[in-house]
Write a protein that holds these residues in place. Structure first.
Motif, short mmCIF file in Angstrom:
data_model
loop_
_atom_site.label_atom_id
_atom_site.label_comp_id
_atom_site.label_asym_id
_atom_site.label_seq_id
_atom_site.Cartn_x
_atom_site.Cartn_y
_atom_site.Cartn_z
N CYS A 95 -39.82 -11.15 21.92
CA CYS A 95 -39.78 -11.19 20.31
C CYS A 95 -38.87 -12.14 20.13
O CYS A 95 -39.09 -12.62 18.78
N CYS A 96 -37.84 -12.46 20.53
CA CYS A 96 -36.91 -13.51 20.09
C CYS A 96 -37.63 -14.81 20.22
O CYS A 96 -37.45 -15.77 19.33
N ARG A 97 -38.10 -15.15 21.23
CA ARG A 97 -39.12 -16.44 21.37
C ARG A 97 -40.11 -16.20 20.43
O ARG A 97 -40.22 -17.57 19.76
N LEU A 98 -40.79 -15.29 19.95
CA LEU A 98 -41.52 -15.60 18.91
C LEU A 98 -40.89 -15.67 17.54
O LEU A 98 -41.50 -16.39 16.66
N GLY A 99 -39.93 -15.19 17.36
CA GLY A 99 -39.05 -15.24 16.22
C GLY A 99 -38.66 -16.62 16.14
O GLY A 99 -38.90 -17.40 14.86
N GLU A 100 -38.25 -17.48 17.25
CA GLU A 100 -38.01 -18.70 17.25
C GLU A 100 -39.04 -19.72 16.83
O GLU A 100 -38.90 -20.67 16.23
N LEU A 101 -40.25 -19.19 17.28
CA LEU A 101 -41.45 -20.08 17.15
C LEU A 101 -41.77 -20.19 15.46
O LEU A 101 -42.26 -20.91 15.21
N PHE A 112 -39.42 -10.60 11.04
CA PHE A 112 -40.15 -9.29 11.81
C PHE A 112 -39.99 -9.43 13.19
O PHE A 112 -39.57 -8.38 13.89
N TRP A 113 -39.97 -10.56 13.97
CA TRP A 113 -39.86 -10.51 15.51
C TRP A 113 -38.41 -10.28 15.80
O TRP A 113 -38.22 -9.59 16.78
N PHE A 114 -37.44 -10.70 15.09
CA PHE A 114 -36.10 -10.48 15.36
C PHE A 114 -35.64 -8.99 15.06
O PHE A 114 -34.97 -8.40 16.03
N LYS A 115 -36.43 -8.67 13.98
CA LYS A 115 -36.17 -7.02 14.05
C LYS A 115 -36.53 -6.06 15.12
O LYS A 115 -35.97 -5.14 15.51
N CYS A 116 -37.92 -6.74 15.50
CA CYS A 116 -38.47 -6.19 16.60
C CYS A 116 -37.69 -6.07 17.94
O CYS A 116 -37.68 -5.04 18.68
N ALA A 117 -36.88 -7.15 18.23
CA ALA A 117 -35.96 -7.59 19.20
C ALA A 117 -34.96 -6.46 19.34
O ALA A 117 -34.73 -5.89 20.37
N LEU A 118 -34.53 -6.19 18.15
CA LEU A 118 -33.57 -5.06 18.15
C LEU A 118 -33.85 -3.60 18.34
O LEU A 118 -33.04 -2.75 18.61
N MET A 119 -35.30 -3.50 18.33
CA MET A 119 -35.68 -2.20 18.52
C MET A 119 -36.05 -1.99 19.97
O MET A 119 -36.55 -0.78 20.31
N CYS A 120 -36.23 -3.00 20.79
CA CYS A 120 -36.57 -2.93 22.02
C CYS A 120 -35.69 -2.31 22.92
O CYS A 120 -34.48 -2.50 22.99
N GLU A 121 -36.07 -1.43 23.91
CA GLU A 121 -35.06 -0.91 25.02
C GLU A 121 -34.92 -1.86 26.14
O GLU A 121 -35.98 -2.64 26.49
N LYS A 122 -33.86 -1.88 26.62
CA LYS A 122 -33.47 -2.84 27.86
C LYS A 122 -34.34 -2.11 28.89
O LYS A 122 -34.49 -1.04 29.20
N ILE A 141 -27.64 -12.79 14.79
CA ILE A 141 -27.35 -14.16 14.39
C ILE A 141 -28.41 -15.02 13.81
O ILE A 141 -28.47 -15.57 12.79
N GLN A 142 -29.78 -14.67 14.31
CA GLN A 142 -31.04 -15.37 13.78
C GLN A 142 -31.26 -14.65 12.45
O GLN A 142 -31.60 -15.44 11.55
N LEU A 143 -31.16 -13.47 12.33
CA LEU A 143 -31.33 -12.98 11.07
C LEU A 143 -30.29 -13.28 10.01
O LEU A 143 -30.63 -13.25 8.74
N SER A 144 -29.10 -13.32 10.59
CA SER A 144 -28.26 -13.91 9.48
C SER A 144 -28.72 -15.35 8.92
O SER A 144 -28.47 -15.51 7.58
N VAL A 145 -29.03 -16.14 9.74
CA VAL A 145 -29.57 -17.63 9.49
C VAL A 145 -30.77 -17.48 8.34
O VAL A 145 -30.76 -18.06 7.33
N SER A 156 -27.13 -11.82 4.87
CA SER A 156 -26.79 -12.60 5.79
C SER A 156 -25.44 -12.34 6.54
O SER A 156 -25.05 -12.38 7.53
N ARG A 157 -24.49 -11.82 5.69
CA ARG A 157 -23.42 -11.44 5.98
C ARG A 157 -23.37 -10.15 6.83
O ARG A 157 -22.57 -10.10 7.92
N PHE A 158 -24.09 -9.31 6.38
CA PHE A 158 -24.17 -7.98 7.34
C PHE A 158 -24.74 -8.40 8.55
O PHE A 158 -24.08 -7.77 9.60
N TYR A 159 -25.83 -9.10 8.78
CA TYR A 159 -26.37 -9.57 10.02
C TYR A 159 -25.12 -10.33 10.82
O TYR A 159 -24.93 -10.20 12.13
#
Length: 181
Positions: A95-101, A112-122, A141-145, A156-159
């Motif tokens: 998800c983070c790699r997709l967000g970066e792309l 969307f993809w960074f938020k998905c990463a936050l929902m993933c289970e390890k 950090i990416q959502l903040s950016v 941005s400050r929240f994230y």
């Protein structure tokens, strides 16, 4: 650095047929030695083999994606990451790699993809190697950016604060503090 790669190439030259595991690790050696086109071909051959270890299948997709990125082919990098979801539910790293792309072309899609990463289970219990930062610090950090780029300073400050709670001394936190406060 080329030691393992030389061992594999010698073995292949002598006529050995690599197992699926050996093929996977040979492809990784190609990647580590910046032989990206050969790595893509070898990883794709690996993905067609039988009895594959699921975490390695997802890793193979991530490595192929990285190869495409290094070769300047973001379209195929995106395609192979999305293809990994045919084998497993998305993990935070994918998800983070997709967000970066998407960071350069579509901030809402990246968000969307960074938020998905936050929902993933390890996936420790599945035998996968897990980099914890992809499950919290990196998406925050990416959502903040992204929110900063979209002129939403409050979000941005929240994230940023969420990321700061996880790794307060990280250089990204120190850098972003200059812009956010």
């Amino acid at each position: 650095p080329k030691r393992n790669l030389k061992i594999y190439k010698k073995k292949i030259k002598e006529g050995a047929i690599l197992s699926s595991r050996e093929t996977f690790y040979f492809a990784r050696e190609l990647f580590y030695n910046a032989q990206y086109k050969n790595c893509i071909q070898t990883m794709k051959r690996y993905l067609k083999m039988d009895n594959l270890f699921l975490p390695n299948v997802v890793d193979a997709h991530e490595i192929i994606s990285d190869c495409y990125i290094f070769l300047g082919d973001n379209k195929n990098a995106l395609k192979i990451l999305l293809d990994s979801m045919n084998f497993s539910s998305p993990n935070a790293e994918v998800c983070c790699r997709l967000g970066e792309l998407f960071m350069q072309q579509n901030l809402d899609e990246a968000k969307f993809w960074f938020k998905c990463a936050l929902m993933c289970e390890k996936e420790h219990e599945k035998g996968a190697f897990v980099e914890d930062a992809y499950y919290d610090f990196i998406p925050y950090i990416q959502l903040s950016v992204i929110c900063y780029m979209q002129n939403n300073l409050e979000l941005s400050r929240f994230y940023h604060e969420k990321a700061k709670q996880i790794n307060p001394n990280h250089q990204s936190i120190q850098h972003n503090e200059k812009f956010l406060y």
